[in-house]
Design a protein around this motif. Structure first.
Motif, PDB file in Angstrom:
ATOM      1  N   HIS A  33       0.840  -1.201   0.000  1.00  0.00           N
ATOM      2  CA  HIS A  33       0.000   0.000   0.000  1.00  0.00           C
ATOM      3  C   HIS A  33       0.875   1.251   0.000  1.00  0.00           C
ATOM      4  CE1 HIS A  33      -3.357   2.675   0.737  1.00  0.00           C
ATOM      5  NE2 HIS A  33      -2.707   3.178   1.781  1.00  0.00           N
ATOM      6  N   ALA A  34       1.965   1.214   0.769  1.00  0.00           N
ATOM      7  CA  ALA A  34       2.884   2.353   0.799  1.00  0.00           C
ATOM      8  C   ALA A  34       3.521   2.568  -0.574  1.00  0.00           C
ATOM      9  CB  ALA A  34       3.962   2.133   1.857  1.00  0.00           C
ATOM     10  N   VAL A  35       3.917   1.469  -1.216  1.00  0.00           N
ATOM     11  CA  VAL A  35       4.487   1.565  -2.565  1.00  0.00           C
ATOM     12  C   VAL A  35       3.464   2.166  -3.524  1.00  0.00           C
ATOM     13  CG1 VAL A  35       5.443   0.278  -4.517  1.00  0.00           C
ATOM     14  CG2 VAL A  35       6.001  -0.418  -2.178  1.00  0.00           C
ATOM     15  N   ASN A  36       2.231   1.686  -3.428  1.00  0.00           N
ATOM     16  CA  ASN A  36       1.178   2.133  -4.345  1.00  0.00           C
ATOM     17  C   ASN A  36       0.893   3.627  -4.212  1.00  0.00           C
ATOM     18  OD1 ASN A  36       1.081  -0.594  -4.862  1.00  0.00           O
ATOM     19  ND2 ASN A  36      -0.824  -0.944  -3.744  1.00  0.00           N
ATOM     20  N   GLU A  37       0.813   4.077  -2.963  1.00  0.00           N
ATOM     21  CA  GLU A  37       0.544   5.503  -2.741  1.00  0.00           C
ATOM     22  C   GLU A  37       1.708   6.364  -3.218  1.00  0.00           C
ATOM     23  OE1 GLU A  37      -2.524   6.929  -1.352  1.00  0.00           O
ATOM     24  OE2 GLU A  37      -2.887   4.965  -2.249  1.00  0.00           O
ATOM     25  N   GLY A  72       2.768   9.993  -5.058  1.00  0.00           N
ATOM     26  CA  GLY A  72       4.000  10.618  -4.581  1.00  0.00           C
ATOM     27  C   GLY A  72       4.033  10.844  -3.088  1.00  0.00           C
ATOM     28  N   GLU A  73       3.148  10.182  -2.350  1.00  0.00           N
ATOM     29  CA  GLU A  73       3.050  10.395  -0.903  1.00  0.00           C
ATOM     30  C   GLU A  73       3.462   9.136  -0.148  1.00  0.00           C
ATOM     31  OE1 GLU A  73      -0.853  11.705   0.084  1.00  0.00           O
ATOM     32  OE2 GLU A  73      -0.774  13.478  -1.205  1.00  0.00           O
ATOM     33  N   VAL A  74       4.460   9.276   0.747  1.00  0.00           N
ATOM     34  CA  VAL A  74       4.921   8.154   1.553  1.00  0.00           C
ATOM     35  C   VAL A  74       5.795   8.697   2.669  1.00  0.00           C
ATOM     36  CG1 VAL A  74       7.078   7.714   0.294  1.00  0.00           C
ATOM     37  CG2 VAL A  74       5.876   5.805   1.370  1.00  0.00           C
ATOM     38  N   ASP A  75       5.893   7.937   3.743  1.00  0.00           N
ATOM     39  CA  ASP A  75       6.789   8.302   4.850  1.00  0.00           C
ATOM     40  C   ASP A  75       8.223   8.435   4.321  1.00  0.00           C
ATOM     41  OD1 ASP A  75       8.840   7.284   7.033  1.00  0.00           O
ATOM     42  OD2 ASP A  75       7.083   8.007   8.140  1.00  0.00           O
ATOM     43  N   PRO A  76       8.937   9.504   4.687  1.00  0.00           N
ATOM     44  CA  PRO A  76      10.289   9.731   4.149  1.00  0.00           C
ATOM     45  C   PRO A  76      11.241   8.551   4.349  1.00  0.00           C
ATOM     46  CG  PRO A  76       9.514  11.691   5.281  1.00  0.00           C
ATOM     47  CD  PRO A  76       8.490  10.624   5.540  1.00  0.00           C
TER      48      PRO A  76
END
Length: 264
Positions: free
Chosen positions: A208-212, A217-221
């Motif tokens: 899910h993190a990869v997909n977002e 372009g949104e993910v935890d740094p």
């Protein structure tokens, strides 16, 4: 809001199925040969192939490596779709190679043991495809896995063409639902088949993190850094084989319209 808010599986299917038919024609093929794991990717690919080519032109291949505890999923999807299928136990192939490595004094690494079954499975699929009428191996990889290199080069990354290679894991699930697949085949967590760990356990972050990240372009740094690194070091898996350009002439054009039915 997530990337799925703008995804409409029903709208995607007509274009995807037309593309699959065109690709099969370009390959000069007739029968889709699909490795069946029982997870969402192979289940959706098998269903797409049934929709594109008719179930009579789809062959599923189940390839346990010895005893496969979740083989019921694989049996279940081929029964649900009503496709012809074969069960090939690849343990003789994997154990034969590992035994020979031991005999010549090479200690097989963990990575060898993880990747070898995938490559044996792909060799099996091609052996079957070349022995059935117009057999063509269909790739089952998705965008999320490919983006971070979570695939085996010349294993599950191979195939004639990739219908879901530009769809995220969540988009693949949505396509499966639109195709009417039972939920159990869409929510089974993918695993490496060796350690009992899921793909996400091994990666250290969720798809899910990869997909977002990919779609919005949104993910935890901290996760961004991991994803970017895995993406960068895995690109070689998806590049055309480098060929030395020797400067000698090739005077022929590529026959891009060879299978064009409208060609005069």
């Amino acid at each position: 809001m997530t990337h799925m808010d703008n995804f409409n599986a029903k709208d995607q299917l007509p274009g995807l199925l037309d593309w699959m038919r065109a690709q099969m024609k370009n390959c000069g093929g007739k029968t889709a040969v699909v490795g069946i794991s029982g997870g969402k990717d192979s289940s959706v690919i098998a269903a797409l192939c049934c929709a594109a080519y008719g179930k009579e032109n789809v062959v599923g291949v189940l390839m346990p490596d010895g005893v496969q505890p979740d083989i019921d999923y694989s049996n279940g999807i081929v029964d649900f779709l009503g496709i012809k299928h074969y069960v090939f136990n690849i343990h003789g192939g994997t154990s034969g190679i590992l035994d020979e490595m031991a005999r010549v004094g090479i200690e097989a690494s963990r990575q060898t043991k993880v990747n070898l079954p995938s490559r044996i499975r792909m060799a099996t699929l091609y052996a079957i495809a070349q022995s059935v009428d117009g057999g063509i191996v269909i790739n089952t990889s998705n965008l999320s896995e490919d983006w971070v290199g979570y695939c085996t080069i010349y294993g599950d990354s191979a195939g004639a063409f990739s219908p879901i290679g530009m769809y995220t894991t969540e988009e693949v699930i949505a396509l499966g639902r639109e195709l009417g697949l039972p939920e159990r085949f869409l929510i089974k967590p993918p695993s490496d088949g060796l350690t009992g760990l899921t793909d996400e356990d091994n990666l250290g972050f969720t798809y899910h993190a990869v997909n977002e990240y990919v779609r919005r372009g949104e993910v935890d740094p901290k996760i961004r850094e991991q994803i970017d690194r895995k993406h960068a070091i895995s690109r070689f898996k998806f590049q055309t084989l480098p060929v030395y350009q020797n400067g000698l002439p090739i005077v022929l054009d590529e026959p891009t319209d060879y299978y064009n039915p409208n060609k005069k």
